[in-house]
Scaffold this motif. Sequence first.
Motif, PDB file in Angstrom:
ATOM      1  N   SER A  10     -65.817 -55.752 -21.398  1.00  8.87           N
ATOM      2  CA  SER A  10     -64.858 -56.096 -20.581  1.00  8.87           C
ATOM      3  C   SER A  10     -64.933 -57.532 -21.415  1.00  8.87           C
ATOM      4  O   SER A  10     -65.204 -58.482 -22.269  1.00  8.87           O
ATOM      5  CB  SER A  10     -63.950 -55.763 -19.403  1.00  8.87           C
ATOM      6  OG  SER A  10     -62.864 -56.708 -18.918  1.00  8.87           O
ATOM      7  N   ASP A  31     -68.970 -49.203 -22.571  1.00 11.40           N
ATOM      8  CA  ASP A  31     -67.825 -49.695 -21.508  1.00 11.40           C
ATOM      9  C   ASP A  31     -67.452 -48.682 -20.704  1.00 11.40           C
ATOM     10  O   ASP A  31     -67.357 -47.595 -21.330  1.00 11.40           O
ATOM     11  CB  ASP A  31     -67.195 -50.597 -22.392  1.00 11.40           C
ATOM     12  CG  ASP A  31     -65.854 -51.366 -21.110  1.00 11.40           C
ATOM     13  OD1 ASP A  31     -66.592 -51.640 -19.850  1.00 11.40           O
ATOM     14  OD2 ASP A  31     -64.856 -50.957 -21.619  1.00 11.40           O
ATOM     15  N   THR A  32     -66.947 -48.666 -19.276  1.00  9.36           N
ATOM     16  CA  THR A  32     -66.175 -47.338 -18.290  1.00  9.36           C
ATOM     17  C   THR A  32     -64.849 -47.500 -18.998  1.00  9.36           C
ATOM     18  O   THR A  32     -64.179 -46.469 -18.397  1.00  9.36           O
ATOM     19  CB  THR A  32     -66.401 -46.956 -17.778  1.00  9.36           C
ATOM     20  OG1 THR A  32     -66.944 -47.914 -16.613  1.00  9.36           O
ATOM     21  CG2 THR A  32     -68.037 -46.442 -17.886  1.00  9.36           C
ATOM     22  N   LEU A  34     -63.079 -50.022 -16.968  1.00 12.84           N
ATOM     23  CA  LEU A  34     -62.800 -50.265 -16.202  1.00 12.84           C
ATOM     24  C   LEU A  34     -61.939 -51.605 -15.355  1.00 12.84           C
ATOM     25  O   LEU A  34     -62.930 -51.944 -14.221  1.00 12.84           O
ATOM     26  CB  LEU A  34     -62.986 -49.678 -15.154  1.00 12.84           C
ATOM     27  CG  LEU A  34     -62.573 -47.931 -14.425  1.00 12.84           C
ATOM     28  CD1 LEU A  34     -63.438 -47.355 -13.501  1.00 12.84           C
ATOM     29  CD2 LEU A  34     -61.444 -47.314 -14.731  1.00 12.84           C
ATOM     30  N   HIS A  44     -52.640 -64.542 -16.556  1.00 13.76           N
ATOM     31  CA  HIS A  44     -52.523 -65.194 -16.359  1.00 13.76           C
ATOM     32  C   HIS A  44     -53.684 -66.352 -16.521  1.00 13.76           C
ATOM     33  O   HIS A  44     -54.439 -66.405 -16.472  1.00 13.76           O
ATOM     34  CB  HIS A  44     -51.704 -65.917 -15.040  1.00 13.76           C
ATOM     35  CG  HIS A  44     -50.368 -65.701 -15.092  1.00 13.76           C
ATOM     36  ND1 HIS A  44     -50.406 -64.045 -14.076  1.00 13.76           N
ATOM     37  CD2 HIS A  44     -49.118 -64.750 -15.758  1.00 13.76           C
ATOM     38  CE1 HIS A  44     -48.826 -63.447 -14.152  1.00 13.76           C
ATOM     39  NE2 HIS A  44     -49.087 -64.449 -15.120  1.00 13.76           N
TER      40      HIS A  44
HETATM   41  C1  LIG Z   1     -55.927 -57.833  -9.299  1.00 16.60           C
HETATM   42  C2  LIG Z   1     -56.296 -58.700  -9.483  1.00 16.60           C
HETATM   43  C3  LIG Z   1     -55.786 -59.938 -10.896  1.00 16.60           C
HETATM   44  C4  LIG Z   1     -57.043 -61.059 -11.574  1.00 16.60           C
HETATM   45  N1  LIG Z   1     -55.588 -61.505 -12.247  1.00 16.60           N
HETATM   46  C5  LIG Z   1     -56.580 -62.367 -13.254  1.00 16.60           C
HETATM   47  C6  LIG Z   1     -55.367 -63.649 -14.252  1.00 16.60           C
HETATM   48  O1  LIG Z   1     -54.385 -63.527 -14.024  1.00 16.60           O
HETATM   49  N2  LIG Z   1     -56.350 -64.337 -14.696  1.00 16.60           N
HETATM   50  C7  LIG Z   1     -57.842 -64.478 -14.904  1.00 16.60           C
HETATM   51  O2  LIG Z   1     -58.713 -64.776 -15.746  1.00 16.60           O
HETATM   52  N3  LIG Z   1     -58.768 -63.525 -14.314  1.00 16.60           N
HETATM   53  C8  LIG Z   1     -58.038 -62.319 -12.956  1.00 16.60           C
HETATM   54  N4  LIG Z   1     -58.974 -61.670 -12.172  1.00 16.60           N
HETATM   55  C9  LIG Z   1     -60.281 -62.102 -12.305  1.00 16.60           C
HETATM   56  C10 LIG Z   1     -60.542 -60.791 -14.346  1.00 16.60           C
HETATM   57  O3  LIG Z   1     -60.367 -59.543 -13.164  1.00 16.60           O
HETATM   58  C11 LIG Z   1     -62.260 -61.636 -13.259  1.00 16.60           C
HETATM   59  O4  LIG Z   1     -62.431 -62.540 -13.543  1.00 16.60           O
HETATM   60  C12 LIG Z   1     -62.774 -60.627 -14.814  1.00 16.60           C
HETATM   61  O5  LIG Z   1     -62.029 -59.247 -14.878  1.00 16.60           O
HETATM   62  C13 LIG Z   1     -64.069 -60.360 -15.428  1.00 16.60           C
HETATM   63  O6  LIG Z   1     -64.186 -59.986 -16.695  1.00 16.60           O
HETATM   64  P1  LIG Z   1     -65.740 -59.063 -16.631  1.00 16.60           P
HETATM   65  O7  LIG Z   1     -65.893 -59.018 -17.857  1.00 16.60           O
HETATM   66  O8  LIG Z   1     -66.911 -60.462 -15.573  1.00 16.60           O
HETATM   67  O9  LIG Z   1     -65.757 -57.742 -15.638  1.00 16.60           O
HETATM   68  P2  LIG Z   1     -64.550 -56.998 -15.572  1.00 16.60           P
HETATM   69  O10 LIG Z   1     -63.375 -57.704 -16.996  1.00 16.60           O
HETATM   70  O11 LIG Z   1     -64.761 -56.308 -14.176  1.00 16.60           O
HETATM   71  O12 LIG Z   1     -65.646 -55.500 -16.082  1.00 16.60           O
HETATM   72  C14 LIG Z   1     -66.186 -54.560 -16.378  1.00 16.60           C
HETATM   73  C15 LIG Z   1     -66.761 -53.652 -17.160  1.00 16.60           C
HETATM   74  O13 LIG Z   1     -67.810 -52.836 -17.378  1.00 16.60           O
HETATM   75  C16 LIG Z   1     -67.507 -51.765 -16.791  1.00 16.60           C
HETATM   76  N5  LIG Z   1     -68.517 -50.671 -16.875  1.00 16.60           N
HETATM   77  C17 LIG Z   1     -68.866 -50.696 -15.002  1.00 16.60           C
HETATM   78  N6  LIG Z   1     -69.954 -50.207 -15.034  1.00 16.60           N
HETATM   79  C18 LIG Z   1     -70.413 -49.709 -15.826  1.00 16.60           C
HETATM   80  C19 LIG Z   1     -71.708 -49.309 -16.874  1.00 16.60           C
HETATM   81  N7  LIG Z   1     -72.641 -48.599 -15.819  1.00 16.60           N
HETATM   82  N8  LIG Z   1     -71.868 -48.552 -18.590  1.00 16.60           N
HETATM   83  C20 LIG Z   1     -71.366 -48.718 -18.831  1.00 16.60           C
HETATM   84  N9  LIG Z   1     -69.901 -49.898 -18.052  1.00 16.60           N
HETATM   85  C21 LIG Z   1     -69.827 -50.433 -16.868  1.00 16.60           C
HETATM   86  C22 LIG Z   1     -65.934 -51.144 -16.391  1.00 16.60           C
HETATM   87  O14 LIG Z   1     -65.797 -50.423 -16.646  1.00 16.60           O
HETATM   88  C23 LIG Z   1     -65.528 -52.861 -17.042  1.00 16.60           C
HETATM   89  O15 LIG Z   1     -64.957 -52.317 -18.310  1.00 16.60           O
HETATM   90  C24 LIG Z   1     -57.596 -61.004 -11.821  1.00 16.60           C
HETATM   91  C25 LIG Z   1     -58.636 -60.331 -10.734  1.00 16.60           C
HETATM   92  C26 LIG Z   1     -58.087 -58.592  -9.638  1.00 16.60           C
HETATM   93  C27 LIG Z   1     -58.857 -57.962  -9.180  1.00 16.60           C
END
Ligand SMILES: Cc1cc2nc3c(=O)[nH]c(=O)nc-3n(C[C@H](O)[C@H](O)[C@H](O)COP(=O)(O)OP(=O)(O)OC[C@H]3O[C@@H](n4cnc5c(N)ncnc54)[C@H](O)[C@@H]3O)c2cc1C
Length: 297
Positions: A10, A31-32, A34, A44
């Motif tokens: 992600s 990646d899965t 989600l 935003h």
């Molecule tokens: C309701 C809500 C609204 C939000 N709005 C905002 C916003 O407007 N602006 C902002 O800056 N932030 C926002 N956020 C925060 C933002 O969603 C996170 O900070 C961001 O998604 C983090 O990115 P990441 O890549 O660390 O994790 P994630 O985006 O959560 O991605 C993790 C990825 O890993 C994958 N994964 C999990 N386990 C495995 C596995 N075993 N093998 C392979 N893949 C796996 C998942 O499917 C996912 O695709 C919001 C959060 C929420 C809950």
Amino acid sequence: MNDVIIIGGSFAGLAAALQLGRARRKVTVLDTGLPRNRFAAHSHGLLGHDHKPPLDILAEARQQLTRYPTIRLVSARAESVSGSIDDFSVLTGDGQSLGARRLILSYGVVDKMLDVPGFADSWGTSIVPCPYCDGFEVAGQHWGLVWSGPQSHQSVRLFHDWTDTLTLFADGHNIPPDIRADLARRNIPVVEGRIVEIGHHKGHITTINLDTGPNVAVDILFAHPRNKPSASLHESLGLSTVDTPLGIVLKVDERRQTSMPGIYAAGDLTTPFLPSVTLASSQGAMAGIFAQQSMLV
Ligand SMILES: Cc1cc2nc3c(=O)[nH]c(=O)nc-3n(C[C@H](O)[C@H](O)[C@H](O)COP(=O)(O)OP(=O)(O)OC[C@H]3O[C@@H](n4cnc5c(N)ncnc54)[C@H](O)[C@@H]3O)c2cc1C
């Protein structure tokens, strides 16, 4: 053998892949599909992508990565990880065994919803965690906040920049007397009782329903449910973690390396407070760069 396998593709994971691909390193991203903010209609605060659907931002990022011949994006779950620096092995849910010299963990966290009807249905629409993400659109309206611990007091102070109409829901918790005094000084009502239901229409809150009654109408509810890592790979690897009021995060050093040499981490999996797409992307880019630099000859 890959130079790097990235687990979680992600915001953090794709940002890591971009840096590694531009450095012509061989990368596989598992990646899965989600991402944490998939419940939100718009994301935003990310420069150049403000007010876009989060899944559109990710789709565009994936499309841009197809320019780089050394990056492979794979829709699969990483089930288990073994090995050590220069010789890691990742087993996927569909039975592939992949090797890599370095790993980047960016599999994010899962929010544990309040177990009451209507909460999960409204999550991301009218129940949200962060004012920087969603506050501007509802500035000046009636906000609610579910108490989740002393850190909620900081939220009260923070929210003042967006609204003068805030109601705090104790939800059965004890709020310390000194904080109650400060809330009274700020004219912030505290509603006692446990939340038993979120009244809503298609995710848009109408009322917060309490076991003590009467129901309370708000326009938006801020809540910080505890979260947990989306996978347990760090546990099987024995990586060091930090327990925070909102959940467990992985411990990383200033080069984003975890407690195990050769394994890096980025994104919400390492971010205790105010997680954001911007932060996850920048941490991912750093993890990619530091993983690449650790392999220089
Ligand atoms: C309701 C809500 C609204 C939000 N709005 C905002 C916003 O407007 N602006 C902002 O800056 N932030 C926002 N956020 C925060 C933002 O969603 C996170 O900070 C961001 O998604 C983090 O990115 P990441 O890549 O660390 O994790 P994630 O985006 O959560 O991605 C993790 C990825 O890993 C994958 N994964 C999990 N386990 C495995 C596995 N075993 N093998 C392979 N893949 C796996 C998942 O499917 C996912 O695709 C919001 C959060 C929420 C809950």
